[in-house]
Scaffold this motif. Structure first.
Motif, PDB file in Angstrom:
ATOM      1  N   ILE A  79      48.345  38.409  31.376  1.00  0.00           N
ATOM      2  CA  ILE A  79      49.540  39.205  31.149  1.00  0.00           C
ATOM      3  C   ILE A  79      49.237  40.692  30.916  1.00  0.00           C
ATOM      4  CG2 ILE A  79      51.818  39.261  30.047  1.00  0.00           C
ATOM      5  CD1 ILE A  79      51.352  36.340  29.249  1.00  0.00           C
ATOM      6  N   PHE A  80      49.078  41.140  29.662  1.00  0.00           N
ATOM      7  CA  PHE A  80      48.880  42.573  29.428  1.00  0.00           C
ATOM      8  C   PHE A  80      47.410  42.962  29.315  1.00  0.00           C
ATOM      9  CE2 PHE A  80      53.244  41.935  27.806  1.00  0.00           C
ATOM     10  CZ  PHE A  80      53.878  42.735  28.743  1.00  0.00           C
ATOM     11  N   LYS A  81      46.543  41.971  29.484  1.00  0.00           N
ATOM     12  CA  LYS A  81      45.126  42.277  29.334  1.00  0.00           C
ATOM     13  C   LYS A  81      44.408  41.974  30.648  1.00  0.00           C
ATOM     14  CE  LYS A  81      41.281  41.335  26.220  1.00  0.00           C
ATOM     15  NZ  LYS A  81      40.299  41.468  27.280  1.00  0.00           N
ATOM     16  N   THR A  82      43.735  42.986  31.158  1.00  0.00           N
ATOM     17  CA  THR A  82      42.929  42.782  32.364  1.00  0.00           C
ATOM     18  C   THR A  82      41.514  43.232  32.072  1.00  0.00           C
ATOM     19  OG1 THR A  82      44.804  43.095  33.849  1.00  0.00           O
ATOM     20  CG2 THR A  82      42.628  43.460  34.784  1.00  0.00           C
ATOM     21  N   SER A  83      40.546  42.362  32.288  1.00  0.00           N
ATOM     22  CA  SER A  83      39.162  42.781  32.090  1.00  0.00           C
ATOM     23  C   SER A  83      38.382  42.535  33.373  1.00  0.00           C
ATOM     24  CB  SER A  83      38.537  42.036  30.920  1.00  0.00           C
ATOM     25  OG  SER A  83      38.604  40.660  31.141  1.00  0.00           O
ATOM     26  N   TRP A  84      37.390  43.384  33.593  1.00  0.00           N
ATOM     27  CA  TRP A  84      36.619  43.277  34.829  1.00  0.00           C
ATOM     28  C   TRP A  84      35.171  43.594  34.547  1.00  0.00           C
ATOM     29  CZ3 TRP A  84      40.017  47.011  33.462  1.00  0.00           C
ATOM     30  CH2 TRP A  84      39.523  48.308  33.346  1.00  0.00           C
ATOM     31  N   LYS A  85      34.327  43.042  35.384  1.00  0.00           N
ATOM     32  CA  LYS A  85      32.904  43.336  35.212  1.00  0.00           C
ATOM     33  C   LYS A  85      32.173  43.180  36.540  1.00  0.00           C
ATOM     34  CE  LYS A  85      31.666  38.654  33.836  1.00  0.00           C
ATOM     35  NZ  LYS A  85      31.035  37.776  32.881  1.00  0.00           N
ATOM     36  N   TRP A 112      44.952  38.631  39.354  1.00  0.00           N
ATOM     37  CA  TRP A 112      46.121  39.443  39.692  1.00  0.00           C
ATOM     38  C   TRP A 112      47.268  39.398  38.708  1.00  0.00           C
ATOM     39  CZ3 TRP A 112      50.435  36.437  40.480  1.00  0.00           C
ATOM     40  CH2 TRP A 112      50.180  35.077  40.708  1.00  0.00           C
ATOM     41  N   TRP A 113      47.336  38.408  37.818  1.00  0.00           N
ATOM     42  CA  TRP A 113      48.536  38.322  36.990  1.00  0.00           C
ATOM     43  C   TRP A 113      48.435  39.059  35.661  1.00  0.00           C
ATOM     44  CZ3 TRP A 113      49.470  32.910  34.603  1.00  0.00           C
ATOM     45  CH2 TRP A 113      48.274  32.202  34.591  1.00  0.00           C
ATOM     46  N   GLY A 114      48.081  40.352  35.768  1.00  0.00           N
ATOM     47  CA  GLY A 114      48.081  41.230  34.607  1.00  0.00           C
ATOM     48  C   GLY A 114      48.885  42.464  34.931  1.00  0.00           C
ATOM     49  N   ILE A 115      49.518  43.043  33.903  1.00  0.00           N
ATOM     50  CA  ILE A 115      50.335  44.242  34.099  1.00  0.00           C
ATOM     51  C   ILE A 115      49.674  45.384  33.319  1.00  0.00           C
ATOM     52  CG2 ILE A 115      52.626  45.267  33.734  1.00  0.00           C
ATOM     53  CD1 ILE A 115      53.643  42.278  33.548  1.00  0.00           C
ATOM     54  N   PRO A 116      49.423  46.569  33.881  1.00  0.00           N
ATOM     55  CA  PRO A 116      49.724  46.952  35.267  1.00  0.00           C
ATOM     56  C   PRO A 116      48.515  46.875  36.186  1.00  0.00           C
ATOM     57  CG  PRO A 116      49.219  48.897  33.989  1.00  0.00           C
ATOM     58  CD  PRO A 116      48.960  47.694  33.089  1.00  0.00           C
ATOM     59  N   TRP A 117      47.339  46.533  35.646  1.00  0.00           N
ATOM     60  CA  TRP A 117      46.099  46.708  36.412  1.00  0.00           C
ATOM     61  C   TRP A 117      45.710  45.503  37.248  1.00  0.00           C
ATOM     62  CZ3 TRP A 117      44.293  51.307  37.214  1.00  0.00           C
ATOM     63  CH2 TRP A 117      44.590  52.310  36.289  1.00  0.00           C
ATOM     64  N   GLY A 118      46.256  44.351  36.932  1.00  0.00           N
ATOM     65  CA  GLY A 118      45.799  43.107  37.560  1.00  0.00           C
ATOM     66  C   GLY A 118      45.704  43.165  39.070  1.00  0.00           C
ATOM     67  N   LEU A 119      46.830  43.503  39.699  1.00  0.00           N
ATOM     68  CA  LEU A 119      46.896  43.459  41.158  1.00  0.00           C
ATOM     69  C   LEU A 119      45.943  44.466  41.786  1.00  0.00           C
ATOM     70  CD1 LEU A 119      48.498  41.584  42.871  1.00  0.00           C
ATOM     71  CD2 LEU A 119      50.250  43.330  43.151  1.00  0.00           C
ATOM     72  N   ILE A 120      45.932  45.695  41.239  1.00  0.00           N
ATOM     73  CA  ILE A 120      45.100  46.765  41.806  1.00  0.00           C
ATOM     74  C   ILE A 120      43.623  46.407  41.679  1.00  0.00           C
ATOM     75  CG2 ILE A 120      44.457  49.204  41.559  1.00  0.00           C
ATOM     76  CD1 ILE A 120      47.384  49.461  40.248  1.00  0.00           C
ATOM     77  N   LEU A 121      43.228  45.998  40.467  1.00  0.00           N
ATOM     78  CA  LEU A 121      41.811  45.699  40.253  1.00  0.00           C
ATOM     79  C   LEU A 121      41.365  44.468  41.022  1.00  0.00           C
ATOM     80  CD1 LEU A 121      41.521  46.692  36.540  1.00  0.00           C
ATOM     81  CD2 LEU A 121      40.173  47.612  38.411  1.00  0.00           C
ATOM     82  N   THR A 122      42.275  43.506  41.208  1.00  0.00           N
ATOM     83  CA  THR A 122      41.930  42.336  42.005  1.00  0.00           C
ATOM     84  C   THR A 122      41.578  42.765  43.418  1.00  0.00           C
ATOM     85  OG1 THR A 122      43.340  40.921  40.677  1.00  0.00           O
ATOM     86  CG2 THR A 122      42.759  40.097  42.843  1.00  0.00           C
ATOM     87  N   LEU A 123      42.404  43.653  43.983  1.00  0.00           N
ATOM     88  CA  LEU A 123      42.125  44.160  45.332  1.00  0.00           C
ATOM     89  C   LEU A 123      40.793  44.907  45.364  1.00  0.00           C
ATOM     90  CD1 LEU A 123      45.586  45.418  46.614  1.00  0.00           C
ATOM     91  CD2 LEU A 123      44.141  43.644  47.609  1.00  0.00           C
ATOM     92  N   VAL A 124      40.587  45.788  44.359  1.00  0.00           N
ATOM     93  CA  VAL A 124      39.349  46.576  44.307  1.00  0.00           C
ATOM     94  C   VAL A 124      38.128  45.661  44.252  1.00  0.00           C
ATOM     95  CG1 VAL A 124      37.981  48.161  42.870  1.00  0.00           C
ATOM     96  CG2 VAL A 124      40.406  48.616  43.255  1.00  0.00           C
ATOM     97  N   GLN A 125      38.160  44.674  43.350  1.00  0.00           N
ATOM     98  CA  GLN A 125      36.988  43.808  43.166  1.00  0.00           C
ATOM     99  C   GLN A 125      36.742  42.927  44.394  1.00  0.00           C
ATOM    100  OE1 GLN A 125      35.620  45.432  40.931  1.00  0.00           O
ATOM    101  NE2 GLN A 125      35.342  44.150  39.137  1.00  0.00           N
ATOM    102  N   ILE A 126      37.828  42.446  45.009  1.00  0.00           N
ATOM    103  CA  ILE A 126      37.664  41.608  46.209  1.00  0.00           C
ATOM    104  C   ILE A 126      37.055  42.443  47.341  1.00  0.00           C
ATOM    105  CG2 ILE A 126      38.921  40.409  48.057  1.00  0.00           C
ATOM    106  CD1 ILE A 126      40.661  39.127  45.893  1.00  0.00           C
ATOM    107  N   ILE A 127      37.526  43.682  47.498  1.00  0.00           N
ATOM    108  CA  ILE A 127      36.981  44.546  48.551  1.00  0.00           C
ATOM    109  C   ILE A 127      35.509  44.859  48.275  1.00  0.00           C
ATOM    110  CG2 ILE A 127      37.087  46.890  49.532  1.00  0.00           C
ATOM    111  CD1 ILE A 127      40.206  46.621  49.210  1.00  0.00           C
TER     112      ILE A 127
END
Ligand SMILES: [Zn+2]
Ligand SMILES: [Zn+2]
Length: 166
Positions: A79-85, A112-127
């Motif tokens: 939801i409101f928390k997106t973490s990436w590594k 992808w199911w985080g607001i607001p970064w989920g969708l953007i970061l999912t695309l970035v990490q997949i690419i």
């Protein structure tokens, strides 16, 4: 965008500053201290260790090398928390590709199911994972990343040795 002074990955948001250097997280910050030690290790020692890892067997599948650094990228949202590594792994080409495919699935399911970064970061990490699959390190020569890994690894052993003496 800034790059982490330790692992070299691009810092999308945040980061820890130390003078002119920026690190992506606390872990990299701690290890960044080691870079100072790493510069003092004789080049021929590093060269020998790099060759041994590169020509050796893969630590993940015990298969034939060449072994190099393969970075894999994840993102996880709630939801409101997106973490990436981004995790660098020492393994052969096929383990590196498997790891990235696994992380693409992971990102697609959990990223992808985080607001607001989920969708953007999912695309970035997949690419980034896809680019990693397409542009794998040159198998003929050890990558700059492997030299970096070995220097840091040797430096951390050196620091541990000294800490035991104190
Ligand atoms: Zn980093
Ligand atoms: Zn392998």
């Amino acid at each position: 965008m800034a790059k982490c002074a330790f692992c070299g990955s691009t810092i999308i948001a945040g980061g820890i500053k130390n003078g002119e250097l920026t690190f992506c997280n606390q872990d990299c910050f701690d290890k960044g201290v080691l870079t100072q030690w790493a510069d003092m290790i004789p080049a021929e020692l590093v060269e020998r260790q790099v060759r041994a890892i590169h020509q050796g067997i893969c630590p993940k599948c015990q298969g034939k090398g060449p072994v190099d650094v393969h970075v894999s990228h994840q993102v996880c949202s709630f939801i409101f928390k997106t973490s990436w590594k981004s995790t660098p792994g020492i393994c052969c080409r096929s383990c590196g590709i498997k790891g990235r495919i696994g992380d693409i699935v992971y990102c697609a399911l959990l990223g992808w199911w985080g607001i607001p970064w989920g969708l953007i970061l999912t695309l970035v990490q997949i690419i980034r994972n896809l680019l990693g699959i397409i542009f794998t390190p040159n198998p003929a020569i050890p990558s700059e990343a492997l030299y970096h890994y070995v220097r840091i690894d040797m430096a951390s052993r050196e620091v541990q040795k000294r800490q035991r003496l104190i």
